[in-house]
Design an enzyme around this catalytic site. Structure first.
Site, mmCIF file in Angstrom:
data_model
loop_
_atom_site.group_PDB
_atom_site.id
_atom_site.type_symbol
_atom_site.label_atom_id
_atom_site.label_comp_id
_atom_site.label_asym_id
_atom_site.label_seq_id
_atom_site.Cartn_x
_atom_site.Cartn_y
_atom_site.Cartn_z
ATOM 1 N N PHE A 47 28.714 9.175 -22.639
ATOM 2 C CA PHE A 47 29.980 8.659 -23.220
ATOM 3 C C PHE A 47 30.980 10.034 -23.611
ATOM 4 C CE2 PHE A 47 31.783 7.512 -27.450
ATOM 5 C CZ PHE A 47 32.873 7.153 -26.948
ATOM 6 N N VAL A 102 17.613 18.889 -18.812
ATOM 7 C CA VAL A 102 17.845 20.310 -19.272
ATOM 8 C C VAL A 102 16.805 21.042 -20.236
ATOM 9 C CG1 VAL A 102 20.552 20.312 -19.061
ATOM 10 C CG2 VAL A 102 19.537 19.762 -21.515
ATOM 11 N N LYS A 128 19.076 18.111 -34.353
ATOM 12 C CA LYS A 128 20.301 18.773 -34.180
ATOM 13 C C LYS A 128 20.584 19.860 -35.200
ATOM 14 C CE LYS A 128 22.679 16.185 -30.947
ATOM 15 N NZ LYS A 128 23.188 16.753 -30.289
ATOM 16 N N LEU A 159 26.113 18.658 -24.842
ATOM 17 C CA LEU A 159 26.058 17.353 -25.305
ATOM 18 C C LEU A 159 25.059 16.395 -24.770
ATOM 19 C CD1 LEU A 159 29.301 18.497 -24.740
ATOM 20 C CD2 LEU A 159 29.922 16.250 -25.401
ATOM 21 N N ASP A 176 23.172 16.364 -16.132
ATOM 22 C CA ASP A 176 22.746 15.237 -16.775
ATOM 23 C C ASP A 176 21.390 14.489 -16.071
ATOM 24 O OD1 ASP A 176 24.685 13.065 -18.604
ATOM 25 O OD2 ASP A 176 22.627 12.430 -17.908
ATOM 26 N N TYR A 197 16.179 12.722 -34.540
ATOM 27 C CA TYR A 197 17.537 12.989 -34.107
ATOM 28 C C TYR A 197 18.319 14.329 -34.898
ATOM 29 C CZ TYR A 197 22.704 12.421 -32.538
ATOM 30 O OH TYR A 197 23.771 12.833 -32.220
ATOM 31 N N SER A 244 21.915 14.778 -25.095
ATOM 32 C CA SER A 244 20.956 14.230 -26.068
ATOM 33 C C SER A 244 20.986 12.614 -26.385
ATOM 34 C CB SER A 244 21.229 14.729 -27.530
ATOM 35 O OG SER A 244 20.141 13.993 -28.652
#
Ligand code: UDP
Length: 315
Positions: free
Chosen positions: A12, A58, A152, A76, A32, A148, A78
């Protein structure tokens, strides 16, 4: 003109970032694994002479064509929607740890700037409100969302270690709830759920009593903030979000009004670990990046509705 690696570029946010960079003349190498992202999000860029898509996870492999130079690496990659990362706990942990390590190593090897897309989730269920970057957060390290949140937090730690130890030029963004076209209709986030439900005339599913808050940033504003950080030398972390804080009941009302839908509300259980409130303090972004969001929630919801109306069929 720069050559920019965008990991998670078919997601997104990633796909909007690719659009922005291509439009200003940069070269984009999109990486991706298409697990939560989609080829459709970048279909319009395939074939563009400055754009390439490599399908790769990745956390297992980051490899560019021989001789490619890199000026910027953006991470980006995840799963980002709660249902997605709760369904893929190990992939999420791997993306934050091994994925981040490979990408920051790539930046180091090319002496490139490294942009780490972190999250407001590092603040967990915050006891400081609004959240300022110096707040250290309130994350349950063994709660379901920790896959999550801690991934991060680890990414941020790793990014800073590479900065301190090896002098890598890094910038860390803490991204707050973002919405707009290309949210996946089935990804379970509140804005996409409410809009799809309103368009289908189904009840809007409010979790808990709907008094919990979030602060929603329209995707174009979010990308402008990320690009400002990318173009700067700020290390951060810096909050990139819209301080317009709303309860979920208020959000439901806005969606109903803007869509003209007659859907009712239905109440369901609050997910475990669900933060009770969230709002960014963006003083740092304003001062250091000259950035602040400009899109009003109603306008952003109207644009997002338009996108979903073109793809959501009545059930
Ligand atoms: N939520 C809701 N209805 C839904 C989906 C989510 O009320 O259909 C709530 C959720 O419990 C949370 C807020 O909306 O309090 C934002 O959820 P989302 O999954 O969009 O993002 P989060 O900020 O929790 O990562």
């Amino acid at each position: 003109m720069s050559r920019v690696v965008v990991a998670g570029g078919a997601g997104f946010l990633g796909s909007h970032l690719c659009d922005h960079l291509i439009a200003r003349g940069d070269h984009v190498v999109c990486l991706d694994d298409l697990s939560t992202g989609s080829r459709d999000n970048v279909a319009h860029l395939l074939g563009h002479e400055h754009f390439s898509l490599t399908v790769t996870d990745v956390s297992e492999k980051v490899e560019l064509e021989d001789g490619d130079t890199v000026d910027v690496v953006c991470n980006l990659a995840s799963p980002a929607s709660p249902p997605d990362y709760l369904a893929r706990p190990f992939d999420t942990l791997a993306a934050g740890s091994e994925g981040t390590r490979r990408l920051v190593e790539l930046a180091r090897a090319h002496e490139a700037r490294f942009l780490m897309a972190s999250t407001s989730e590092v603040y967990g269920d915050p006891e400081v409100h609004p959240q300022v970057e110096t707040y250290r957060g309130n994350v349950d390290p063994v709660g379901p969302r920790s896959v999550y949140d801690e991934a991060k937090r680890f990414s941020e730690s790793l990014t800073m270690a590479m900065h301190r130890t090896h002098g890598v030029n890094v910038g860390i963004a803490r991204i707050f709830n973002t919405y707009g076209p290309r949210l996946s209709p089935g990804d379970g986030r509140v804005v996409s759920n409410f809009i799809v439900q309103a368009l289908r005339g189904e009840p809007l599913t409010v979790y808990g009593d709907g008094s919990q808050t979030r602060s929603f940033c329209y995707v174009d504003d979010e990308i402008a903030g990320l690009v400002a950080l990318l173009d700067s030398s700020l290390t951060g972390p810096v909050n990139i979000g819209n301080p317009d804080e709303r309860t979920m009941l208020e959000l439901a009302q806005v969606v109903l009004e803007v869509s003209g839908s007659v859907s009712e509300l239905t109440y369901g259980p609050l997910p475990a670990d669900d933060p009770t409130r969230r709002c960014p303090d963006i003083t740092l972004a304003r001062a250091e990046l000259g950035w602040s969001p400009t899109t009003d929630l109603r306008d952003g919801i109207a644009r997002t509705l338009e996108y979903f109306a073109s793809m959501v069929m009545p059930s």
